[in-house]
Enzyme design. Structure first.
Site, short mmCIF file in Angstrom:
data_model
loop_
_atom_site.label_atom_id
_atom_site.label_comp_id
_atom_site.label_asym_id
_atom_site.label_seq_id
_atom_site.Cartn_x
_atom_site.Cartn_y
_atom_site.Cartn_z
N GLU A 85 40.16 41.59 30.65
CA GLU A 85 40.54 42.66 29.71
C GLU A 85 39.35 43.06 28.85
O GLU A 85 39.42 43.08 27.62
CB GLU A 85 41.75 42.24 28.86
CG GLU A 85 42.98 42.02 29.71
CD GLU A 85 44.30 41.96 28.93
OE1 GLU A 85 44.29 41.91 27.69
OE2 GLU A 85 45.36 41.96 29.59
N GLU A 105 47.71 39.76 36.05
CA GLU A 105 48.65 39.46 34.96
C GLU A 105 49.83 40.42 35.08
O GLU A 105 49.65 41.65 35.01
CB GLU A 105 47.99 39.59 33.58
CG GLU A 105 47.08 38.43 33.27
CD GLU A 105 46.53 38.43 31.85
OE1 GLU A 105 47.21 38.91 30.94
OE2 GLU A 105 45.39 37.95 31.68
O1 AHR Z 1 49.11 36.56 28.93
C1 AHR Z 1 48.82 36.67 27.59
C2 AHR Z 1 47.65 37.59 27.33
O2 AHR Z 1 47.96 38.89 27.75
C3 AHR Z 1 46.39 37.27 28.08
O3 AHR Z 1 45.64 36.30 27.48
C4 AHR Z 1 45.66 38.58 28.06
O4 AHR Z 1 44.78 38.75 29.14
C5 AHR Z 1 46.78 39.60 28.03
O5 AHR Z 1 46.58 40.56 27.06
#
Ligand code: AHR
Length: 501
Positions: free
Chosen positions: A173, A303
């Protein structure tokens, strides 16, 4: 009666086992307590890893594990997590609750965990606050077999042989917690960092994953692909994968909604938002196609999952949430979508494996429970390493106002032994549906099935661990080339079909 047609002769792509991957971050009780309790714990463990959790994850057939973050990755300095534990540096986990991270779980422990799980490894490097040298040396430490400062240090720390990395992510990110970069800045940094991630061993290559977009940021995808894919020298440009992050959130970041207390409107609203994953994959794929029409670069949804408000009374920085049948449907819908797009999606990692967000396992001291999401993953593992089949189901729209959804979601594949596996989810919280599935030009010899169903808000607790569980499914009849079945409301069904020779 809803008609489903499956064409066993038309294969549409390989379903990488990694589509059912997981993510473990130094966040809340995911690593510490959830996975790692240390060798001296009273909780049964092997080299510090919880036996019960490892067993459950192996049974689910976990294919790959991403670590150490997440936002944590861009503040993680791997050298703090090696060597004698008592000498390891302690740090503040600034992203997640400001707690002390004692680094007792580091590279050696992660590799030991993956060995016990029998899964592939996905390491996420620190670009946000780490140097090129640091990232390059981490790869050398993990994978170089000869004589070198890092390989020698690894041997001194008790591991003479190198390990295998399967995927390496360059930052996380980086448009946000990983450095607030613009796409061009990130892309140029990516080109530089990845140059020094050497593949020392030709028979142990690893895939390099660039940080991709935040949900529907299509411009990010375009600019990163433009800068990182085009390389006259390399077949894949400078990258093998581009990540995508998308979480289902019932309302918005300020009011995510409760994990367990929800009504029917919220049920449909949540599933509608989940289905946005399909549009995201298709639109990002279209942009990637402009540069890479042969699909050499994988879309890595590293994610995804549902993000609720935390459970009352728990640390807000720990992101601990319960998991109901609604979460099971979110999982089934996403896994069917990934299957359908396996020509571009090469890996997906649900956040996060234990005790955080849409976890498959929850722990409390020495107790462990399996969530409804766990059962969906276990049912879907029949698709791992199989070939996606051409399939289609007639649907009707159900739901409320702008939150309409198709009543059914499906995918089908054929495995190496010729078994056809079909997974169907019923998105209605009220109605069962009759489905007739036709297997074109086939004669069915045998069908067996499993079903997961319960009330829409049902979930497992430490007191009642089996409220939601998978059972044998027999609500079907077979005739020649077709199966007639009833899919229960809030239900996920898996059928395994053997064809007559
Ligand atoms: O999964 C929780 C957080 O969500 C992670 O650390 C991040 O990459 C995302 O914003």
């Amino acid at each position: 009666m809803y008609k489903m047609v499956i064409n066993p002769e038309v294969k549409k792509g390989h379903i990488n086992p990694e589509l059912q991957g997981h993510f473990s971050e130094h966040l809340g009780r995911c690593i510490y307590e959830g996975l790692y309790v240390g060798e001296n714990s009273d909780i049964p463990n092997v080299n510090g890893m919880r036996k019960d959790v490892v067993e459950a994850l192996k049974e689910m057939k976990i294919p790959v594990l991403r670590w150490p973050g997440g936002c944590f990755a861009d503040e993680y300095h791997w050298k703090d997590g090696i060597g004698p534990k008592e000498k390891r540096k302690k740090m503040i986990n600034t992203n997640w609750g400001g707690v002390v991270e004692d680094n007792s779980f580091g590279t050696h422990e992660f590799m030991e965990l993956c060995k016990q799980l029998g899964c592939k490894t996905y390491i996420n490097g620190n670009m946000g606050s780490g140097t090129v040298q640091e990232m390059s040396e981490w790869v050398e430490y993990m994978t170089f077999d000869g004589v070198s400062p890092m390989a020698d240090m690894r041997a001194e720390n008790g591991h003479k042989d190198s390990w295998k990395i399967d995927y390496f992510g360059v930052g996380n990110e980086n448009w946000g917690c990983g450095g607030n970069m613009t796409p061009e800045f990130y892309a140029n940094m990516y080109r530089r960092y990845q140059t020094f991630l050497r593949i020392y061993n030709a028979d142990k290559p690893f895939a390099k994953v660039a940080c991709g977009p935040n949900g529907d940021d299509y411009e990010w995808t375009d600019r990163v692909m433009k800068t990182c894919f085009d390389s006259p020298k390399k077949e894949h440009g400078f990258m093998d994968g581009l990540s995508l992050h998308y979480y289902t959130i019932t309302y918005d970041w300020d009011n995510k909604g409760s994990a367990t207390g929800f009504n029917k409107s919220e049920w449909y609203r949540t599933l509608n938002k989940t289905l946005f994953m399909e549009e995201l994959i298709e639109r990002h794929t279209a942009i990637m196609d402009k540069y890479d029409d042969e699909h050499k670069v994988g879309l890595i949804v590293d994610e995804w999952g549902i993000w609720h408000e935390v459970e009352e009374g728990t640390n807000p920085g720990f992101l601990y949430q319960q998991n109901t049948m609604r979460d099971a449907l979110v999982a089934a819908i996403n896994l069917n979508i990934f299957n359908k797009h396996c020509d571009r999606v090469r890996m997906a990692n649900i956040a996060q494996m234990v005790n955080v967000l849409q976890a498959v396992v929850l722990t409390d001291g020495d107790k462990m429970i399996l969530t409804p999401t766990y059962h969906v993953f276990k049912m879907f593992n029949c698709h791992q390493d199989a070939e996606l089949l051409d399939s289609h189901i007639d649907v009707t729209k159900i739901g409320e106002d702008e939150w309409m959804v198709p009543n059914l979601s499906e995918s089908a594949s054929v495995d190496k032994d010729g078994n056809i596996n079909i997974t169907i989810a019923n998105l209605s919280c009220d109605d069962a549906y009759d489905v007739e599935s036709v297997l074109v030009d086939s004669k069915i010899a045998n069908v067996s099935g499993e079903v997961l169903t319960a009330g829409m808000g049902d979930y497992n607790t430490f007191e009642k661990a089996d409220t939601v569980k998978c059972v044998e499914y027999s609500d079907f009849t077979v005739n020649n080339d077709r199966i007639k079945m009833t899919i229960p409301a809030c239900g996920v069904v898996k059928l395994t079909v053997k064809l007559a020779p």
